[in-house]
Write a protein that holds these residues in place. Structure first.
Motif, PDB file in Angstrom:
ATOM      1  N   UNK A   1       8.908  12.336   4.736  1.00  0.00           N
ATOM      2  CA  UNK A   1       8.295  13.423   5.510  1.00  0.00           C
ATOM      3  C   UNK A   1       7.245  12.877   6.475  1.00  0.00           C
ATOM      4  N   UNK A   2       6.761  11.679   6.214  1.00  0.00           N
ATOM      5  CA  UNK A   2       5.705  11.074   7.032  1.00  0.00           C
ATOM      6  C   UNK A   2       6.242   9.992   7.986  1.00  0.00           C
ATOM      7  N   UNK A   3       7.537   9.921   8.155  1.00  0.00           N
ATOM      8  CA  UNK A   3       8.103   8.860   8.988  1.00  0.00           C
ATOM      9  C   UNK A   3       7.681   8.953  10.454  1.00  0.00           C
ATOM     10  N   UNK A   4       7.254  10.148  10.870  1.00  0.00           N
ATOM     11  CA  UNK A   4       6.793  10.313  12.251  1.00  0.00           C
ATOM     12  C   UNK A   4       5.291  10.580  12.335  1.00  0.00           C
ATOM     13  N   UNK A   5       4.571  10.304  11.233  1.00  0.00           N
ATOM     14  CA  UNK A   5       3.129  10.540  11.209  1.00  0.00           C
ATOM     15  C   UNK A   5       2.443   9.539  12.130  1.00  0.00           C
ATOM     16  N   UNK A   6       1.856  10.040  13.217  1.00  0.00           N
ATOM     17  CA  UNK A   6       1.336   9.163  14.263  1.00  0.00           C
ATOM     18  C   UNK A   6       0.211   8.257  13.780  1.00  0.00           C
TER      19      UNK A   6
ATOM     20  N   UNK B   1       0.843  -1.191   0.000  1.00  0.00           N
ATOM     21  CA  UNK B   1       0.000   0.000   0.000  1.00  0.00           C
ATOM     22  C   UNK B   1       0.879   1.243   0.000  1.00  0.00           C
ATOM     23  N   UNK B   2       0.732   2.055  -1.032  1.00  0.00           N
ATOM     24  CA  UNK B   2       1.342   3.373  -1.032  1.00  0.00           C
ATOM     25  C   UNK B   2       0.347   4.325  -0.403  1.00  0.00           C
ATOM     26  N   UNK B   3       0.756   5.065   0.619  1.00  0.00           N
ATOM     27  CA  UNK B   3      -0.187   5.920   1.342  1.00  0.00           C
ATOM     28  C   UNK B   3       0.404   7.313   1.560  1.00  0.00           C
ATOM     29  N   UNK B   4      -0.400   8.304   1.243  1.00  0.00           N
ATOM     30  CA  UNK B   4      -0.087   9.686   1.577  1.00  0.00           C
ATOM     31  C   UNK B   4      -1.245  10.247   2.376  1.00  0.00           C
ATOM     32  N   UNK B   5      -0.960  11.213   3.232  1.00  0.00           N
ATOM     33  CA  UNK B   5      -2.052  11.782   4.028  1.00  0.00           C
ATOM     34  C   UNK B   5      -1.669  13.180   4.500  1.00  0.00           C
ATOM     35  N   UNK B   6      -2.688  13.957   4.853  1.00  0.00           N
ATOM     36  CA  UNK B   6      -2.446  15.263   5.430  1.00  0.00           C
ATOM     37  C   UNK B   6      -1.889  15.100   6.841  1.00  0.00           C
ATOM     38  N   UNK B   7      -1.083  16.071   7.258  1.00  0.00           N
ATOM     39  CA  UNK B   7      -0.509  16.033   8.598  1.00  0.00           C
ATOM     40  C   UNK B   7      -1.613  15.975   9.648  1.00  0.00           C
ATOM     41  N   UNK B   8      -1.470  15.065  10.601  1.00  0.00           N
ATOM     42  CA  UNK B   8      -2.431  14.953  11.692  1.00  0.00           C
ATOM     43  C   UNK B   8      -3.629  14.079  11.394  1.00  0.00           C
ATOM     44  N   UNK B   9      -3.651  13.395  10.242  1.00  0.00           N
ATOM     45  CA  UNK B   9      -4.773  12.506   9.927  1.00  0.00           C
ATOM     46  C   UNK B   9      -4.817  11.360  10.941  1.00  0.00           C
TER      47      UNK B   9
END
Length: 365
Positions: free
Chosen positions: A277-282, A238-246
């Motif tokens: 950039x999303x490596x720390x996306x909770x 799964x390739x996933x992108x998301x807005x910060x804080x999603x």
């Protein structure tokens, strides 16, 4: 971790040898056989009857290697047995170290594999009595386990295993996953036949079936599971992108909804891939931790090396990459064509790829 237990002078010598050569082994023996170097070597000494020690070891270690007579071991562990899915492996060695016997949890607990390993380092004879091992056929409860395959349900494990060892007609249908699952140096038994599709297998009317696929089966196809086991290989990326804080809940909902639309099983997901950039996306971290999926992050430069169908100038302005979900899925999977190029839902963008065979082989090496 394994506990190696000895209660005789000769057994102590064998236990110490195993402790030195088997990774993850911890040695226990009676204090009356102490040699003075136990603390230095991390060896545990005990007083009294070994029967008092076994209950704690039974729930602490994944396997017990006991240099004790088989009859005594059977009597001591009998009150401790609970379930084959949770009981540890139990292996017994005779006092001369000539035979290594798989006693308990041979398949799921790994006692058979441990028996072979210990026998090899002792130059002893491994004694394994499970029918599938003796007959050199498929162990239904271990099929694909080394690759990470999981069962959809364990309901039919026992009757399908019986069909395999009793040489009934067993069909194998494999749509995805690793192909090098047959590890013996002999041909596949004649009662086990590989079919190109579920439809072909159903037409042959087998007594049992092993089905390996990432797909959700149709109503008609489910007939193969009347006496069949469905395995889920780890092949979906799964390739996933998301807005910060999603939130994790939103990310998880989009993933499950998307897989259902594609008629894919979430149990076949291997990895979520995204931009660094999303490596720390909770939210992403919580989802991968919940399901035990790999979490892979790529730099914008790595993502921009991949040819994609839907590049975005907007995404480039914010991230330095012309896409996130699509190139990330392609990079990890090795696929030129995606099962889902890109879908945006709320704060989440998702792409889905099928892991290519050459990528699986590299992962094994």
């Amino acid at each position: 971790m394994y506990a190696v237990v000895a209660i005789t002078k000769h057994g102590v010598t064998i236990a110490r040898q195993i402790g030195e050569q088997l990774p993850g082994a911890r040695v226990y023996y009676a204090s009356k056989f102490a040699r003075g170097d136990e603390e230095e070597k991390g060896i545990h000494l005990f007083e009294g009857n070994v029967r008092l020690l076994l209950p704690s070891l039974f729930v602490t270690y994944r396997g017990l290697i006991l240099i004790i007579s088989l009859g005594a071991v059977v009597r001591m562990i009998a009150p401790l047995l609970k379930d084959k899915k949770t009981d540890p492996a139990v292996v017994v060695i005779d006092d001369k170290g000539e035979h290594v016997i798989s006693v308990l949890s041979g398949h799921l607990g790994g006692a058979n594999e441990l028996t072979r390993e210990v026998a090899q380092l002792l130059h002893a004879h491994p004694v394994i009595t499970t029918a599938s091992d003796v007959q050199k056929t498929i162990a239904v409860d271990l099929f694909g386990r080394s690759f990470g395959w999981v069962w959809e349900s364990e309901d039919k494990l026992t009757p399908v295993s019986a069909a395999v060892v009793n040489e009934q007609h067993v069909a194998i249908i494999q749509e995805s996953g690793e192909r090098n699952w047959w590890r013996y140096d002999t041909p596949l038994p004649s009662n086990i036949r590989v079919y190109a599709s579920i439809a072909d297998a159903l037409a042959a009317k087998p007594d049992a079936a092993l089905v390996v696929t990432h797909r959700l089966l149709s109503k008609n196809e489910e007939a193969i599971l009347q006496n069949g086991v469905l395995y889920r290989p780890k092949v979906l990326v799964l390739g996933v992108g998301c807005n910060r804080g999603t939130s994790a809940e939103e990310i998880e909902a989009v993933i499950m909804e998307t897989l259902k639309e594609l008629q894919f099983s979430w149990k076949s997901v291997k990895a979520i891939c995204t931009i660094d950039l999303k490596k720390d996306e909770q939210g992403l971290l919580k989802v991968v931790q919940k399901y035990g999926w790999e979490f892979i992050c790529y730099s914008p430069a790595q993502l921009n090396q991949v040819e994609i169908e839907q590049p975005s100038e907007t995404v480039f302005r914010y991230t330095g990459a012309y896409g996130v979900s699509e190139p990330a899925a392609k990079l990890y999977s090795g696929a030129d064509t995606l099962a889902l190029v890109k879908k945006k839902s709320g704060n989440v963008t998702i792409s889905v790829a099928l892991l290519q065979e050459e990528k699986r082989q590299c992962a094994e090496w």
